[in-house]
Design an enzyme around this catalytic site. Structure first.
Site, mmCIF file in Angstrom:
data_model
loop_
_atom_site.group_PDB
_atom_site.id
_atom_site.type_symbol
_atom_site.label_atom_id
_atom_site.label_comp_id
_atom_site.label_asym_id
_atom_site.label_seq_id
_atom_site.Cartn_x
_atom_site.Cartn_y
_atom_site.Cartn_z
ATOM 1 N N THR A 1 0.873 -1.184 0.000
ATOM 2 C CA THR A 1 0.000 0.000 0.000
ATOM 3 C C THR A 1 0.902 1.224 0.000
ATOM 4 O O THR A 1 1.646 1.443 0.967
ATOM 5 C CB THR A 1 -0.890 0.026 1.253
ATOM 6 O OG1 THR A 1 -1.681 -1.159 1.273
ATOM 7 C CG2 THR A 1 -1.797 1.247 1.245
ATOM 8 N N LYS B 1 -7.470 1.596 -2.815
ATOM 9 C CA LYS B 1 -7.048 1.125 -1.492
ATOM 10 C C LYS B 1 -7.116 2.247 -0.447
ATOM 11 O O LYS B 1 -7.592 2.064 0.671
ATOM 12 C CB LYS B 1 -5.620 0.579 -1.602
ATOM 13 C CG LYS B 1 -4.950 0.216 -0.307
ATOM 14 C CD LYS B 1 -5.570 -0.996 0.338
ATOM 15 C CE LYS B 1 -4.974 -1.255 1.709
ATOM 16 N NZ LYS B 1 -5.654 -2.324 2.415
HETATM 17 P P1 NAD Z 1 5.564 -6.169 7.380
HETATM 18 O O1 NAD Z 1 6.313 -5.070 8.014
HETATM 19 O O2 NAD Z 1 5.157 -7.353 8.213
HETATM 20 O O3 NAD Z 1 6.387 -6.743 6.114
HETATM 21 C C1 NAD Z 1 7.202 -5.981 5.286
HETATM 22 C C2 NAD Z 1 8.418 -6.814 4.977
HETATM 23 O O4 NAD Z 1 9.242 -6.121 4.043
HETATM 24 C C3 NAD Z 1 9.281 -7.091 6.223
HETATM 25 O O5 NAD Z 1 9.473 -8.485 6.382
HETATM 26 C C4 NAD Z 1 10.587 -6.339 5.924
HETATM 27 O O6 NAD Z 1 11.722 -6.975 6.466
HETATM 28 C C5 NAD Z 1 10.578 -6.357 4.406
HETATM 29 N N1 NAD Z 1 11.434 -5.301 3.840
HETATM 30 C C6 NAD Z 1 11.461 -3.984 4.154
HETATM 31 N N2 NAD Z 1 12.402 -3.344 3.434
HETATM 32 C C7 NAD Z 1 12.973 -4.279 2.627
HETATM 33 C C8 NAD Z 1 14.002 -4.256 1.674
HETATM 34 N N3 NAD Z 1 14.648 -3.124 1.380
HETATM 35 N N4 NAD Z 1 14.338 -5.408 1.049
HETATM 36 C C9 NAD Z 1 13.700 -6.562 1.350
HETATM 37 N N5 NAD Z 1 12.701 -6.657 2.251
HETATM 38 C C10 NAD Z 1 12.348 -5.529 2.890
HETATM 39 O O7 NAD Z 1 4.283 -5.514 6.699
HETATM 40 P P2 NAD Z 1 2.953 -6.243 6.197
HETATM 41 O O8 NAD Z 1 1.934 -6.221 7.281
HETATM 42 O O9 NAD Z 1 3.300 -7.537 5.558
HETATM 43 O O10 NAD Z 1 2.458 -5.188 5.110
HETATM 44 C C11 NAD Z 1 3.084 -5.080 3.835
HETATM 45 C C12 NAD Z 1 2.293 -4.105 2.990
HETATM 46 O O11 NAD Z 1 0.936 -4.560 2.883
HETATM 47 C C13 NAD Z 1 2.217 -2.687 3.559
HETATM 48 O O12 NAD Z 1 2.334 -1.771 2.503
HETATM 49 C C14 NAD Z 1 0.854 -2.640 4.219
HETATM 50 O O13 NAD Z 1 0.343 -1.322 4.275
HETATM 51 C C15 NAD Z 1 0.056 -3.540 3.314
HETATM 52 N N6 NAD Z 1 -1.097 -4.209 3.943
HETATM 53 C C16 NAD Z 1 -0.972 -4.822 5.155
HETATM 54 C C17 NAD Z 1 -2.082 -5.447 5.711
HETATM 55 C C18 NAD Z 1 -2.002 -6.144 7.045
HETATM 56 O O14 NAD Z 1 -3.061 -6.536 7.584
HETATM 57 N N7 NAD Z 1 -0.814 -6.340 7.621
HETATM 58 C C19 NAD Z 1 -3.320 -5.456 5.031
HETATM 59 C C20 NAD Z 1 -3.400 -4.856 3.779
HETATM 60 C C21 NAD Z 1 -2.268 -4.226 3.239
#
Ligand code: NAD
Length: 297
Positions: free
Chosen positions: A96, A171
């Site tokens: 997002t 979104k």
């Molecule tokens: P999260 O923080 O659990 O996961 C993000 C991952 O990206 C982490 O494991 C982190 O280590 C990795 N990362 C960050 N920088 C990096 C890099 N430079 N290289 C490689 N890996 C890297 O977040 P999430 O909850 O999985 O959410 C991810 C996306 O989905 C966000 O944009 C969030 O807004 C969206 N989202 C989340 C949810 C939810 O319920 N968690 C729901 C809908 C949308």
């Protein structure tokens, strides 16, 4: 079956990548966290050191990253995804992020002759695990058609929302509704408590009445009525308050840029900002009920 590079194996990305493996794809994962990478490996995935290395070998590259900053860097930096992807590769960003970053990355991909969609999701970690996510997709008809079978492996409802960036636009609007409705439902339960009304009774009535909404029926912020909701496990996230605040800020930035008036979106953003500052950034966003119950000070 395709060779898929999956970058960002967090709360959402890991189960999405696991569903691509279950669908028969060969998945190579990248993350900063060793624990996340170990989990993908244990599920039958391969690993790469960085996004560029994974992209070089892949037919499809999926990213699930925290924000526009990481997406811009991993796609646009020298040696990044756009520079490394092979001819004919498809790029899918499911993070997002702001509409502007989504359009900038899509433009760079198009200039390189690559197909790309922005495909943010709704449905949370539960939907990611069950493969029932809703994907809101922006991009050309050709890019959407190519992405659809991969999105089908991770989700249930796939909607083509228009051109580049329109998935993110959808979104941001959806999550502004969610932030506002979670506050509305929380305020109603707090008022019910003060009025001596049993929360289960309010749920039984409102879940079947005009107050019905997802924040009430699927993610109820009081323990009891919806056993799977984070309220039953001390508001362990799920979808963190920090992520909700991020999405509300994106909605307010977009509203400002587009000249839209969103007064409740602005209030929701301000309330979540104070909730996060109270030390609850990592708590589930439905924990806002405790902040409201405590006076939202
Ligand atoms: P999260 O923080 O659990 O996961 C993000 C991952 O990206 C982490 O494991 C982190 O280590 C990795 N990362 C960050 N920088 C990096 C890099 N430079 N290289 C490689 N890996 C890297 O977040 P999430 O909850 O999985 O959410 C991810 C996306 O989905 C966000 O944009 C969030 O807004 C969206 N989202 C989340 C949810 C939810 O319920 N968690 C729901 C809908 C949308």
């Amino acid at each position: 079956m395709a060779h898929v590079a999956f970058i960002g194996l967090g709360n959402m990305g890991l189960p999405m990548a696991q569903n691509l493996i279950k669908a028969g794809h060969q998945v190579t994962g990248v993350d900063l966290s060793t624990a996340a990478k170990d989990k993908l490996k244990a599920s039958g995935g391969a690993l790469a050191d960085n996004a560029g290395a994974a992209a070089r070998e892949a037919d499809v590259i999926v990213t699930m990253l925290p924000s526009g900053k990481e997406v811009r860097a991993l796609y646009l930096d020298a040696g990044g995804i756009v520079a490394s992807a092979k001819k004919g590769a498809l790029l899918i960003d499911s993070s997002t992020i702001d509409v502007e970053s989504a359009r900038a990355v899509a433009k760079a991909a198009t200039e390189k002759g690559l197909l790309m969609v922005d495909a943010p999701v709704s449905g949370g970690v539960g939907g990611a695990s069950a493969g029932t996510l809703t994907f809101m997709v922006g991009g050309s008809d050709a890019a959407f058609a190519k992405a659809k079978p991969f999105l089908d492996a991770m989700g249930k409802t796939i909607v083509h929302a228009g051109g580049d960036g329109n998935g993110q636009a959808a979104k941001i609007c959806n999550n502004m509704i969610l932030g506002i409705s979670m506050i509305a439902v929380s305020e109603a339960f707090v008022l019910a408590e003060k009025l001596g009304l049993d929360p289960q009774k309010l749920f039984d009535i409102s879940s079947k009445s005009s107050g019905q909404c997802w924040s009430m029926t699927s993610y109820c912020p009081v323990p009891g009525p919806v056993p799977a909701s984070p309220a039953n496990r001390d508001y362990q996230a799920g979808f963190t308050a920090a992520m909700m605040l991020k999405d509300l800020k994106l909605s307010q930035d977009a509203a400002k840029a587009a000249g839209a008036v969103t007064p409740l979106g602005a209030d929701a953003s301000s309330l979540y900002s104070r909730y996060v500052e109270s030390g609850e950034a990592g708590r589930d966003f439905s924990g806002i009920i405790r902040f409201i119950r405590g006076g939202a000070a």
